[in-house]
Design a protein around this motif. Structure first.
Motif, PDB file in Angstrom:
ATOM      1  N   HIS A  17       1.462  55.828  15.035  1.00 17.38           N
ATOM      2  CA  HIS A  17       2.653  55.874  13.930  1.00 17.38           C
ATOM      3  C   HIS A  17       2.030  55.704  12.670  1.00 17.38           C
ATOM      4  O   HIS A  17       2.262  56.184  11.765  1.00 17.38           O
ATOM      5  CB  HIS A  17       3.068  54.525  14.547  1.00 17.38           C
ATOM      6  N   HIS A  55       7.797  52.612   6.144  1.00 22.52           N
ATOM      7  CA  HIS A  55       6.806  52.198   6.860  1.00 22.52           C
ATOM      8  C   HIS A  55       5.963  51.060   6.309  1.00 22.52           C
ATOM      9  O   HIS A  55       5.212  50.262   6.755  1.00 22.52           O
ATOM     10  CB  HIS A  55       5.921  53.337   7.384  1.00 22.52           C
ATOM     11  N   TRP A  83      16.668  52.778  11.041  1.00 24.26           N
ATOM     12  CA  TRP A  83      16.325  51.630  10.912  1.00 24.26           C
ATOM     13  C   TRP A  83      17.379  50.720  10.954  1.00 24.26           C
ATOM     14  O   TRP A  83      18.391  50.941  10.468  1.00 24.26           O
ATOM     15  CB  TRP A  83      15.545  51.511   9.486  1.00 24.26           C
ATOM     16  N   ASP A 113      11.823  49.857  12.701  1.00 21.54           N
ATOM     17  CA  ASP A 113      11.876  51.256  13.105  1.00 21.54           C
ATOM     18  C   ASP A 113      12.593  51.634  14.313  1.00 21.54           C
ATOM     19  O   ASP A 113      11.861  50.990  15.271  1.00 21.54           O
ATOM     20  CB  ASP A 113      10.488  51.776  12.919  1.00 21.54           C
ATOM     21  N   HIS A 121       9.370  57.432  17.929  1.00 25.71           N
ATOM     22  CA  HIS A 121       8.099  57.379  17.629  1.00 25.71           C
ATOM     23  C   HIS A 121       7.525  56.060  17.565  1.00 25.71           C
ATOM     24  O   HIS A 121       6.265  55.634  17.831  1.00 25.71           O
ATOM     25  CB  HIS A 121       7.569  58.385  16.710  1.00 25.71           C
TER      26      HIS A 121
HETATM   27 FE   LIG Z   1       8.125  55.333  12.151  1.00 22.31          FE
END
Ligand SMILES: [Fe+2]
Length: 206
Positions: free
Chosen positions: A27, A81, A129, A168, A172
Motif C-alpha cells: 500500500h 494516503h 474513503w 481507505d 488494496h
Molecule cells: Fe489506498
C-alpha cells in the motif's frame, strides 16, 4: 520541486494484527508511490511547480484541463494516503477533551459515532474513503469516491469540509488480509486510530 512519499511514522508491521505488514508494504511503497509518480508527471506536463498538494486539489480549476483529471486522482491519492498513515498508529493515543466533547455533541456517544462511520465506509460503493470532518469544530461524517477528498470543490466530489480522520476502503487497503470482508477491516480499523493525531487535526479547525 517534486512530491515524495512520506516515510511511515511506524514500522510496516506495527499495525498488526489489524493491518498486516504485507498490505502496508504494498500500500505504501507501491500504491502511494504510484500516485506520487503520476502526480509529478502530470505537474511536469502542466508546467506547474511550487504548490502544495492541498493547494492543488482545492483549486483544480487552475490546473490545465489536460492534466486536471490526473491531478484530481493522483494529487488526491497523495493527499489522502499521507493523512491515512498519520491518523493510524500502533497505540490509540489520547483523545483531547475538545474532540471527545465534539464527538458526543455530534453523535451522542463514541459507539454511535463508530457505527455511523462504519456505515459510511460500508455504503461507499466501489473504491473510496469515509471521513470524519470538522466544519468550524462541528463534526460530520461523509464519504468520497475514488481519491476525491472533502476539501475538494463540489464539482470534484468534495464538500469543502476538513477531514480529520479517514479510512481507505479501496480493496488494496484490506484485500490480502480480509478478502471481501470490508466490514471486518472497518471494525478492526478503530484499534489503530491514533486519536492524539486526530485531536491535533481537530484543534487546527477551531
Ligand atoms: Fe489506498
Amino acid at each position: 520541486m517534486t512530491f515524495e512519499v512520506p516515510d511511515l511514522p511506524y514500522d510496516y508491521s506495527a499495525l498488526e494484527p489489524y493491518i498486516d505488514e504485507e498490505t502496508m508494504r504494498i500500500h505504501h511503497d507501491k500504491h502511494h508511490a504510484a500516485y506520487v509518480n503520476m502526480l509529478n508527471g502530470a505537474l511536469e506536463a502542466a508546467g506547474i511547480e511550487g504548490k502544495t498538494v492541498k493547494e492543488l486539489i482545492t483549486d483544480l480549476d487552475s490546473v490545465p484541463e489536460a492534466q486536471r483529471g490526473a491531478v484530481r486522482n493522483h494529487g488526491g491519492g497523495h493527499f489522502n494516503h499521507s493523512l491515512f498513515w498519520e491518523v493510524m498508529g500502533p497505540v490509540n493515543g489520547e483523545m483531547s477533551s475538545e474532540l471527545n466533547a465534539a464527538l458526543l455533541d455530534a453523535f451522542g456517544s463514541l459507539d454511535d459515532f463508530k457505527a455511523k462511520f462504519q456505515t459510511a465506509a460500508m455504503t461507499r460503493f466501489g473504491s473510496g474513503w469515509a471521513w470524519l470532518c470538522s466544519v468550524n469544530g462541528k463534526l460530520e461524517i461523509c464519504s468520497t469516491a475514488n481519491q476525491d477528498n472533502p476539501i475538494m470543490g463540489s464539482e470534484y466530489g468534495g464538500c469543502g469540509k476538513t477531514p480529520i480522520l479517514g479510512i481507505d476502503v479501496w480493496e488494496h487497503a484490506y484485500y490480502l488480509n480480509y478478502q471481501n470482508l470490508r466490514a471486518d477491516y472497518v471494525t478492526a480499523f478503530f484499534n489503530v486510530v491514533n486519536w492524539a493525531e486526530v485531536s491535533k487535526r481537530y484543534s487546527e479547525t477551531l
